[in-house]
Design an enzyme around this catalytic site. Structure first.
Site, PDB file in Angstrom:
ATOM      1  N   CYS A  14      59.604   5.811 -15.587  1.00 40.09           N
ATOM      2  CA  CYS A  14      58.662   4.846 -17.458  1.00 40.09           C
ATOM      3  C   CYS A  14      58.259   3.704 -16.385  1.00 40.09           C
ATOM      4  CB  CYS A  14      59.003   4.369 -18.152  1.00 40.09           C
ATOM      5  SG  CYS A  14      57.974   3.578 -19.315  1.00 40.09           S
TER       6      CYS A  14
ATOM      7  N   GLY B  83      59.604   8.139 -21.073  1.00 36.53           N
ATOM      8  CA  GLY B  83      58.394   8.464 -20.932  1.00 36.53           C
ATOM      9  C   GLY B  83      57.621   7.180 -21.631  1.00 36.53           C
TER      10      GLY B  83
ATOM     11  N   CYS C 236      60.148  -2.226 -20.683  1.00 36.19           N
ATOM     12  CA  CYS C 236      60.424  -2.886 -22.242  1.00 36.19           C
ATOM     13  C   CYS C 236      61.956  -2.928 -21.341  1.00 36.19           C
ATOM     14  CB  CYS C 236      60.441  -2.213 -23.117  1.00 36.19           C
ATOM     15  SG  CYS C 236      58.788  -1.005 -23.202  1.00 36.19           S
TER      16      CYS C 236
ATOM     17  N   CYS D 246      67.913   6.226 -29.288  1.00 37.14           N
ATOM     18  CA  CYS D 246      66.656   5.742 -29.263  1.00 37.14           C
ATOM     19  C   CYS D 246      67.136   4.917 -27.889  1.00 37.14           C
ATOM     20  CB  CYS D 246      65.826   4.905 -29.775  1.00 37.14           C
ATOM     21  SG  CYS D 246      65.473   5.892 -31.591  1.00 37.14           S
TER      22      CYS D 246
ATOM     23  N   CYS E 106      64.414  -1.238 -22.832  1.00 40.16           N
ATOM     24  CA  CYS E 106      65.214   0.573 -22.358  1.00 40.16           C
ATOM     25  C   CYS E 106      65.736   0.833 -21.212  1.00 40.16           C
ATOM     26  CB  CYS E 106      63.796   0.550 -22.907  1.00 40.16           C
ATOM     27  SG  CYS E 106      63.360   2.867 -22.494  1.00 40.16           S
TER      28      CYS E 106
ATOM     29  N   SER F  67      55.438   0.983 -30.645  1.00 41.80           N
ATOM     30  CA  SER F  67      56.646   0.176 -31.312  1.00 41.80           C
ATOM     31  C   SER F  67      56.271  -1.446 -31.160  1.00 41.80           C
ATOM     32  CB  SER F  67      57.300   0.705 -29.783  1.00 41.80           C
ATOM     33  OG  SER F  67      58.125   2.265 -29.979  1.00 41.80           O
ATOM     34  N   LEU F  68      56.587  -1.542 -32.405  1.00 42.42           N
ATOM     35  CA  LEU F  68      55.572  -2.936 -32.056  1.00 42.42           C
ATOM     36  C   LEU F  68      57.254  -4.125 -31.316  1.00 42.42           C
ATOM     37  CD1 LEU F  68      53.264  -4.125 -33.695  1.00 42.42           C
ATOM     38  CD2 LEU F  68      54.631  -4.704 -35.531  1.00 42.42           C
TER      39      LEU F  68
END
Ligand code: SAH
Length: 346
Positions: free
Chosen positions: A115, A162, A119, A336, A122, A217-218
Site C-alpha cells: 500500500c 491495499g 498509515c 485489521c 498499519c 477509516s477516520l
C-alpha cells in the site's frame, strides 16, 4: 519467450462478448460462459460442461481459468478465522481473511500488493506499494476460497491489503462481478468497500451512484492529529473528507460507516470522543465502528480497558449508532491492519 495465456476469471460480460466476436463465436455463448465461470467451481476447461468442444478449444488457445495460485491457509486457535495466502502471476503474494461469526461468514479481500498510503499504525504500509491487483486477482480470492469452505460466504469487505480507491476501476469491476445476478449474485448490501479517504474517488463513487456499502477509516478528530498517523490527510483534509461524506449520504440516501482505530494516547481521549460526536452528528445516516488497535511492532499500543470503556461511555450520548469491533484472528496476524507478507522467499 512462452506466451502467457490470460485468465478468464475477472472478465465481465462485455469482455466475453468482445472475445466471442473476435473468434466469430455466437454472442449468446458469452452469457453461458459468464454464468458457468462464476456460478460453479471451475478448475479446468473440462469443467465448462455447458459449452461446445469447438468453443472450448478456441478458449484454450489464449486463456487459462484462474489468475491466482493458492499457496497455504492458516487457522486461528478459535478455528473461526482463516487466513489464505495466494500468489499472483507476477509472483507477488497476497492475503485474504475469512471470518465466521454465527451465520455470518465474512471474507476480507486484498486490492493491492502492499500500500502507498503509509498509515503509521498499519502493517501493510510497512511493505510499501508493489502493484495493483487486477479485477480477476481480486475476485479469484473469493472464488478459490469458496471452493475450500463448507459454509456459504455471506459478506465481502474490501479491507485487506491495499487502498481500494487507489485501484478504483479494478475494485469496482470486481465488486460488480460479485454482484451480477447472472453469476455470483451477492447483494450490494453485503459488499463493503473501505477507504482511508481518497476524496476524489468518494466523489466519483457518489456521482456514479454505486450501490455497494461505503466505509471510511477516520481514525482522528483533528486535521493535525490525523495527519500524524495518516499522511493521506495532508492532501485530503479532514474537513473536505467530512464534506464529501455528507454529500455522499445526502445524495445516495445510504448509510455510511466510519471506522475508528483506537490508539493509546493518540486519539483515545474523552475530548476525542466529544469531537467525534460533533463531527459525525452533521453526517446524516452514519454509524461509527470503533476498532481497538491490534498491535504490530510496538510503536503504537492499544489503550487499556478503562480508557476504552471511558471512550465508549462518552459516545453513548451520540445520536448515531456506535459499535466496537474486536478484531478476529489476531493470533495469526489476520486482524485489521495486520496483513503483511513477512516471508517473501516462498
Ligand atoms: N485502505 C483501506 C482498507 C484497509 S484497512 C482503509 O484504510 O480503509 C482496513 C481497516 O483496518 C481500516 O479501517 C484501518 O484503519 C484499520 N486498521 C489498520 N491497521 C490497524 C491495526 N493495526 N489495528 C486495528 N485496525 C487497523
Amino acid at each position: 519467450m512462452n506466451k502467457v495465456n490470460s485468465p478468464l476469471i475477472g472478465k465481465n460480460l462485455t469482455d466475453l462478448k468482445e472475445m466471442c466476436e473476435k473468434h466469430v463465436v455466437e454472442p449468446f455463448r458469452a452469457k453461458q460462459l459468464f454464468n458457468w465461470l462464476y456460478s460453479n467451481d471451475i478448475n479446468g476447461f473440462n469443467d465448462l460442461t455447458n459449452l461446445p468442444k469447438e468453443f472450448i478449444n478456441i478458449l484454450k488457445l489464449d486463456h487459462c481459468i484462474h489468475p491466482l495460485e493458492f499457496v497455504q491457509s492458516t487457522k486461528s486457535n478459535s478455528e473461526l478465522t482463516n487466513k489464505f495466502l495466494f500468489k499472483t502471476s507476477s509472483g507477488s503474494l497476497i492475503e485474504s481473511v475469512l471470518m465466521n461469526e454465527g451465520n455470518r461468514v465474512t471474507l476480507c479481500l486484498s486490492t493491492q500488493v502492499g500500500c502507498a498510503l503509509d498509515c503509521k499504525f498499519c502493517a501493510t504500509a510497512k511493505m510499501g506499494f508493489k502493484e495493483n491487483l487486477n479485477s480477476g486477482e481480486i475476485l479469484d480470492q473469493y472464488l478459490l476460497i469458496r471452493q475450500k469452505v463448507k459454509k456459504p460466504i455471506t459478506n465481502i469487505v474490501f479491507m485487506g491489503m491495499g487502498e481500494p480507491f487507489l485501484n478504483y476501476k479494478n475494485v469496482i469491476k470486481a465488486a460488480h462481478l460479485l454482484h451480477s445476478p447472472d453469476g455470483i449474485n451477492m447483494s450490494t448490501k453485503r459488499i463493503t468497500i473501505s477507504t482511508a479517504g481518497v476524496i476524489s474517488k468518494i466523489k466519483r463513487f457518489t456521482k456514479e451512484k454505486e450501490k455497494f456499502k461505503l466505509a471510511i477509516s477516520l481514525n482522528g478528530t483533528t486535521n493535525e492529529q490525523r495527519s500524524l498517523i495518516m499522511p493521506i490527510t495532508l492532501k485530503n483534509s479532514l474537513d473536505d473528507l467530512l464534506d464529501a461524506s455528507k454529500k455522499y449520504t445526502e445524495s445516495s440516501n445510504r448509510w455510511l460507516t466510519f471506522e475508528y482505530v483506537l490508539l493509546k494516547e493518540r486519539n483515545d481521549t474523552v475530548e476525542d470522543a466529544n469531537r467525534l460526536i460533533t463531527l459525525l452528528t452533521e453526517v446524516q445516516r452514519c454509524k461509527l465502528n470503533v476498532i481497538p488497535y491490534n498491535e504490530i511492532d510496538g510503536e503504537f499500543q492499544r489503550p487499556n480497558q478503562n480508557q476504552i470503556q471511558a471512550f465508549m461511555n462518552k459516545l453513548r450520548s451520540a445520536q448515531f449508532p456506535v459499535t466496537i469491533r474486536w478484531s478476529k484472528g489476531t493470533d495469526i496476524d489476520a486482524g485489521c491492519g495486520q496483513l503483511a507478507i513477512k516471508n517473501n522467499s516462498m
